[in-house]
Design a protein around this motif. Sequence first.
Motif, PDB file in Angstrom:
ATOM      1  N   LEU A  72       0.848  -1.187   0.000  1.00 33.10           N
ATOM      2  CA  LEU A  72       0.000   0.000   0.000  1.00 33.10           C
ATOM      3  C   LEU A  72       0.885   1.238   0.000  1.00 33.10           C
ATOM      4  O   LEU A  72       1.840   1.329   0.783  1.00 33.10           O
ATOM      5  N   ASN A  73       0.556   2.196  -0.862  1.00 32.20           N
ATOM      6  CA  ASN A  73       1.326   3.430  -0.960  1.00 32.20           C
ATOM      7  C   ASN A  73       0.411   4.614  -0.673  1.00 32.20           C
ATOM      8  O   ASN A  73      -0.348   5.045  -1.539  1.00 32.20           O
ATOM      9  N   GLN A  74       0.462   5.095   0.577  1.00 31.28           N
ATOM     10  CA  GLN A  74      -0.323   6.259   0.981  1.00 31.28           C
ATOM     11  C   GLN A  74      -1.792   6.121   0.575  1.00 31.28           C
ATOM     12  O   GLN A  74      -2.377   6.999  -0.078  1.00 31.28           O
ATOM     13  N   VAL A  75      -2.352   4.992   0.959  1.00 26.68           N
ATOM     14  CA  VAL A  75      -3.769   4.755   0.714  1.00 26.68           C
ATOM     15  C   VAL A  75      -4.559   5.482   1.803  1.00 26.68           C
ATOM     16  O   VAL A  75      -4.377   5.217   2.995  1.00 26.68           O
ATOM     17  N   LYS A  76      -5.439   6.372   1.398  1.00 27.38           N
ATOM     18  CA  LYS A  76      -6.203   7.177   2.349  1.00 27.38           C
ATOM     19  C   LYS A  76      -7.617   6.622   2.492  1.00 27.38           C
ATOM     20  O   LYS A  76      -8.216   6.163   1.526  1.00 27.38           O
ATOM     21  N   ALA A  77      -8.122   6.688   3.726  1.00 31.03           N
ATOM     22  CA  ALA A  77      -9.461   6.157   3.988  1.00 31.03           C
ATOM     23  C   ALA A  77     -10.014   6.791   5.254  1.00 31.03           C
ATOM     24  O   ALA A  77      -9.278   7.318   6.092  1.00 31.03           O
ATOM     25  N   ASN A  78     -11.333   6.718   5.385  1.00 31.75           N
ATOM     26  CA  ASN A  78     -12.009   7.106   6.611  1.00 31.75           C
ATOM     27  C   ASN A  78     -12.356   5.838   7.390  1.00 31.75           C
ATOM     28  O   ASN A  78     -12.923   4.895   6.829  1.00 31.75           O
ATOM     29  N   MET A  79     -12.001   5.809   8.670  1.00 28.30           N
ATOM     30  CA  MET A  79     -12.303   4.645   9.490  1.00 28.30           C
ATOM     31  C   MET A  79     -12.272   5.046  10.961  1.00 28.30           C
ATOM     32  O   MET A  79     -11.647   6.031  11.342  1.00 28.30           O
ATOM     33  N   LEU A  80     -12.963   4.290  11.773  1.00 25.90           N
ATOM     34  CA  LEU A  80     -12.989   4.498  13.226  1.00 25.90           C
ATOM     35  C   LEU A  80     -13.321   5.936  13.570  1.00 25.90           C
ATOM     36  O   LEU A  80     -12.806   6.503  14.538  1.00 25.90           O
ATOM     37  N   GLY A  81     -14.194   6.537  12.778  1.00 22.24           N
ATOM     38  CA  GLY A  81     -14.641   7.891  13.062  1.00 22.24           C
ATOM     39  C   GLY A  81     -13.672   8.970  12.657  1.00 22.24           C
ATOM     40  O   GLY A  81     -13.930  10.157  12.911  1.00 22.24           O
ATOM     41  N   GLY A  82     -12.535   8.608  12.020  1.00 21.24           N
ATOM     42  CA  GLY A  82     -11.555   9.609  11.620  1.00 21.24           C
ATOM     43  C   GLY A  82     -10.974   9.309  10.264  1.00 21.24           C
ATOM     44  O   GLY A  82     -11.609   8.679   9.418  1.00 21.24           O
ATOM     45  N   GLU A  83      -9.727   9.744  10.048  1.00 22.36           N
ATOM     46  CA  GLU A  83      -9.062   9.564   8.769  1.00 22.36           C
ATOM     47  C   GLU A  83      -7.714   8.899   8.995  1.00 22.36           C
ATOM     48  O   GLU A  83      -7.034   9.152   9.994  1.00 22.36           O
ATOM     49  N   VAL A  84      -7.314   8.053   8.033  1.00 27.17           N
ATOM     50  CA  VAL A  84      -6.006   7.400   8.110  1.00 27.17           C
ATOM     51  C   VAL A  84      -5.349   7.449   6.741  1.00 27.17           C
ATOM     52  O   VAL A  84      -6.013   7.516   5.711  1.00 27.17           O
ATOM     53  N   ALA A  85      -4.018   7.401   6.767  1.00 32.31           N
ATOM     54  CA  ALA A  85      -3.214   7.200   5.563  1.00 32.31           C
ATOM     55  C   ALA A  85      -2.334   5.984   5.838  1.00 32.31           C
ATOM     56  O   ALA A  85      -1.601   5.946   6.833  1.00 32.31           O
ATOM     57  N   LEU A  86      -2.440   4.966   4.973  1.00 38.23           N
ATOM     58  CA  LEU A  86      -1.788   3.686   5.205  1.00 38.23           C
ATOM     59  C   LEU A  86      -0.699   3.441   4.176  1.00 38.23           C
ATOM     60  O   LEU A  86      -0.912   3.602   2.973  1.00 38.23           O
ATOM     61  N   SER A  87       0.462   3.033   4.657  1.00 38.62           N
ATOM     62  CA  SER A  87       1.532   2.543   3.796  1.00 38.62           C
ATOM     63  C   SER A  87       2.084   1.289   4.450  1.00 38.62           C
ATOM     64  O   SER A  87       2.266   1.255   5.675  1.00 38.62           O
ATOM     65  N   GLY A  88       2.325   0.259   3.630  1.00 37.28           N
ATOM     66  CA  GLY A  88       2.832  -0.961   4.245  1.00 37.28           C
ATOM     67  C   GLY A  88       2.807  -2.133   3.297  1.00 37.28           C
ATOM     68  O   GLY A  88       2.519  -1.994   2.106  1.00 37.28           O
ATOM     69  N   ILE A  89       3.117  -3.317   3.851  1.00 37.62           N
ATOM     70  CA  ILE A  89       3.266  -4.529   3.053  1.00 37.62           C
ATOM     71  C   ILE A  89       2.588  -5.696   3.745  1.00 37.62           C
ATOM     72  O   ILE A  89       2.709  -5.857   4.971  1.00 37.62           O
ATOM     73  N   TYR A  90       1.866  -6.492   2.966  1.00 35.21           N
ATOM     74  CA  TYR A  90       1.372  -7.807   3.386  1.00 35.21           C
ATOM     75  C   TYR A  90       2.177  -8.827   2.592  1.00 35.21           C
ATOM     76  O   TYR A  90       2.099  -8.871   1.364  1.00 35.21           O
ATOM     77  N   ASN A  91       2.964  -9.653   3.281  1.00 36.26           N
ATOM     78  CA  ASN A  91       3.957 -10.509   2.640  1.00 36.26           C
ATOM     79  C   ASN A  91       3.602 -11.974   2.840  1.00 36.26           C
ATOM     80  O   ASN A  91       3.499 -12.451   3.978  1.00 36.26           O
ATOM     81  N   THR A  92       3.413 -12.709   1.715  1.00 29.60           N
ATOM     82  CA  THR A  92       3.123 -14.141   1.808  1.00 29.60           C
ATOM     83  C   THR A  92       4.204 -14.968   1.107  1.00 29.60           C
ATOM     84  O   THR A  92       3.939 -16.057   0.615  1.00 29.60           O
ATOM     85  N   GLN A  93       5.431 -14.439   1.046  1.00 29.23           N
ATOM     86  CA  GLN A  93       6.507 -15.207   0.431  1.00 29.23           C
ATOM     87  C   GLN A  93       6.781 -16.489   1.211  1.00 29.23           C
ATOM     88  O   GLN A  93       7.291 -17.453   0.644  1.00 29.23           O
ATOM     89  N   ARG A  94       6.478 -16.485   2.500  1.00 35.69           N
ATOM     90  CA  ARG A  94       6.443 -17.723   3.280  1.00 35.69           C
ATOM     91  C   ARG A  94       4.979 -17.975   3.614  1.00 35.69           C
ATOM     92  O   ARG A  94       4.472 -17.485   4.624  1.00 35.69           O
ATOM     93  N   PRO A  95       4.268 -18.727   2.792  1.00 31.29           N
ATOM     94  CA  PRO A  95       2.812 -18.847   2.953  1.00 31.29           C
ATOM     95  C   PRO A  95       2.386 -19.365   4.314  1.00 31.29           C
ATOM     96  O   PRO A  95       1.314 -19.008   4.804  1.00 31.29           O
ATOM     97  N   GLU A  96       3.226 -20.207   4.931  1.00 28.46           N
ATOM     98  CA  GLU A  96       2.854 -20.737   6.244  1.00 28.46           C
ATOM     99  C   GLU A  96       3.004 -19.695   7.346  1.00 28.46           C
ATOM    100  O   GLU A  96       2.444 -19.847   8.435  1.00 28.46           O
ATOM    101  N   HIS A  97       3.751 -18.615   7.076  1.00 30.44           N
ATOM    102  CA  HIS A  97       3.942 -17.560   8.075  1.00 30.44           C
ATOM    103  C   HIS A  97       3.815 -16.190   7.406  1.00 30.44           C
ATOM    104  O   HIS A  97       4.808 -15.466   7.258  1.00 30.44           O
ATOM    105  N   PRO A  98       2.615 -15.798   6.972  1.00 28.34           N
ATOM    106  CA  PRO A  98       2.480 -14.456   6.394  1.00 28.34           C
ATOM    107  C   PRO A  98       2.796 -13.392   7.437  1.00 28.34           C
ATOM    108  O   PRO A  98       2.639 -13.614   8.644  1.00 28.34           O
ATOM    109  N   GLU A  99       3.244 -12.252   6.953  1.00 29.33           N
ATOM    110  CA  GLU A  99       3.597 -11.167   7.862  1.00 29.33           C
ATOM    111  C   GLU A  99       3.172  -9.837   7.256  1.00 29.33           C
ATOM    112  O   GLU A  99       2.911  -9.741   6.053  1.00 29.33           O
TER     113      GLU A  99
END
Length: 888
Positions: A583-610
């Motif tokens: 995610l690259n600076q994905v903006k959204a409204n949640m929990l009554g406010g606003e957030v900007a999200l950047s990050g990674i969901y990694n499944t290169q080790r499928p048994e231990h996603p991170e």
Amino acid sequence: MKKFWKYLLIAFAILLLVLILTPFLFKKQIVNQIRMMANRQLNATLNFDPDISLNLLSHFPNLSVGINDLSVTGKNEFDGDTLLYVKRLQVVINLKSLFGDKPYEIRYVELQQPDVRLIVNHAGVANWDITKRSPSTEETQPPSAFHAALQQYVIRDGNLQYADSTMDLYLSMQHLDHTGKGDFTQDVFNLQTQSVLPSFTLIYGHIPYLNKVNADVQVNVQVDLPHQTYRFKQGIAKLNGLTLLADGEVSLPDTNQVWMNIQFQTKQTDFKQLLSLIPAIYSKNFDQLKAAGTATIAGNIKGSYQDDRIPTFHIQMQVQNGMFQYPSLPDALQHVYLLAEVTNEDGVTDHTVINLKQLHLEMNQQPVDAHLLISYPQTRMLIDGAVHGKLDLAGISKIYPLDSQTKLKGSLDADVQLKGSLIALQRKQYDQFQAKGYIVASNVYYQSADFPQGISISTGKLNFSPREVMLSGLQAQMGRTDIQAEGYLNQFYSYLFGTRLPDGQKSQLQGNLRLQSKLIDLNELMAGSSQPQPDTMSAVKAIVIPRNIDFTIAANVDRFIYSNYDLRHIQGNVVIADGKVQLNQVKANMLGGEVALSGIYNTQRPEHPETYMEISAQRLAIPQLLQTVTIAQSFLPLQKIVLGQFSGKISLSTLLTDKLMPVLSTVNSTGTLQAEDLNLLNFMPLQKISATLGLEQLIKSTWPIVKFGFHIDSGYLYVHPFQLNLDSLQMTIAGKNGLDKQIDYTVQMIVPRSKLGKANATFQQLLAKANAAAGTNLEANEKIPVNIHLTGSLLNPQLQVDFTPVTSSVKQSLATAAQQKLEEEKQKLMQNLMQKVNHQADSAQTGVASSDSTSVKQQVQQTVEKTIQKNIQKGLNQLFKKKSDTTK
């Protein structure tokens, strides 16, 4: 006669004792021989349960040896990969061979639930190449401790997987039962074998030639051990309803090659037998299926399999005027013509040719035609193919019995032509590749038991060109989720045909898409049910991201639901590539406010996603946070207790379970937050402090702004020192609490004395006693320092109130005041005493020297000072010997 029976009984008892004790006598010897042989010959790790079982009774007069949990794991390139695992290995050894220096003779071998995984990586290295190489010649090699004198060997419920990345070849055998009988003590003998295999899969070049086929193979092999030659004739292989006959020969002229000459062909020629290889048809009332037409499979394989060559081969499949129909359905699949060949004429892998010369069928009187030629798969990857036809998907239910929960309708219209070199496409030489045509989906709908919410595609079109495949006008609905998308796909042809890049890696499917949606309900899609569930996340499974795709998606989503999260007005870019979602600076409204999200969901080790996230939050509601976010709930179980909102920045990383929930012991996080209008309703730590110190405002007030930092590590939430200020009340708070719900916090307070309530009265009494003891008249400071130590849990805290700071301050003030009082009293007392001393000195004998009189005066003065100082210090020490007051 009685003596005879007596001696016979004694002899029998001795024999029985020998049978019982002999296994234990040889147990350590056999284990040592196995380990010694493995360490000497294998470049791998051999493990097994050392508590092997030995038995003379089951195969007398031979010794039965049982080994549990035997495994062989690789080293170097395949470090940690399991090559072989056997739940139980049963070996029968000739008992006589245990005595003397000759190798142990093995008569019988049985493998129970073996799991064999054979791998050839992209570099051509095989994981089963584990024998140690030695510069010495074979004549100087130490002899083996074991000698095969087999009469029979057995495999029960075995699994085998073979994956050769250099050839795109995959083979899988599941639940194999195999027996082999023969006299291995002879140089030339007949070996009778039978294999029963419920699931056999063969995939070559991404084409599944056999898919979960039920196989039964019987082969009698003429074994010539001195020449390492194995001949067989009229071998029978039953593949579902198809029977193949095979003759041939396999030999091992040396350790570097396998030579073979095999011919095979189908026993029958009717089309129905070939249809049995299609799992979907074979599993659906195959015995009732009506079929017509002819079908044949024939082939030969001849030559050597070496490091740089393969045997030559020619395999042909042909269908003439095939037809099938289920009696319960109105229509038939008719006029099926197929001619396919896979050939290699010289043993060079790159010269393999796959040629689907003809494919024609008619469904509901609508024809579909296709052809495909693939050549030079390793160097040029030349293809020449086309597909043309229109499918009425609703018509499939008229020729094939779909499940009652399966619904299919709509139409697919295709007219695509491809010709040229896929390697040229990778080099962006688009003039050397021809691609044109389209695939159009109209009013497509699919629903099944596994996908009950169904998917509907009202429109969608793919346009083909050499450079890219354009997606336009996609309108799709999956349960409550709607999708509108358009964009383009790159490397589509290389991805479709499995072309590899120069470094040996598979080609990536690249894409750039624009996606819009009013609602994406990921809970519904992942759980596979359109019906509400009491525990929505119970059916959610971790999504494994393919490693050979690279998509950039510009998303605009009105509402996104996942787990307990409900996000609105999402905008931003999402990159799906190499087994990860970024995610690259994905903006959204949640929990009554606003957030900007950047990050990674990694499944290169499928048994231990991170996952790793950076979150910038503005005015999020604290009650919603505590009710929604699992990590917050785990560390701060304060739902319905804390009100307010917060802003700040948070970074967080954690491993995930297969339910996509955080593994709390692996959570690492840092952040700085600012809470506004913080109201702590029924917050037990503050209630206890309030009750102990009489500070009612602690539980009746709202803190306008509270700033603090924190970090999470090794299962603990550490709160950095921060201040809470309310009117003239000041608090500095720091500490930690863990996943075990235990807390450890310190609170340093500066409290106006007038706010202390009952504690103020206690303090005044303390000060009065101090003044009385010191003979002073000291008044209390207006602000009182108090230290508090919080332990226990947030819902049941234990309180320790420490007045050490105030008592130390009072003691110091009293000491100063007492010192002043001492000087005043000392002067008065000294004057009176010195007058008496002088008077006594004048009345004494005149013979006393004046210097002696002065010395006496000094000694009296010093004694008086010490006595006064000692009495005052004693009073202070008795008053402050208890430095704190503890309240539970």
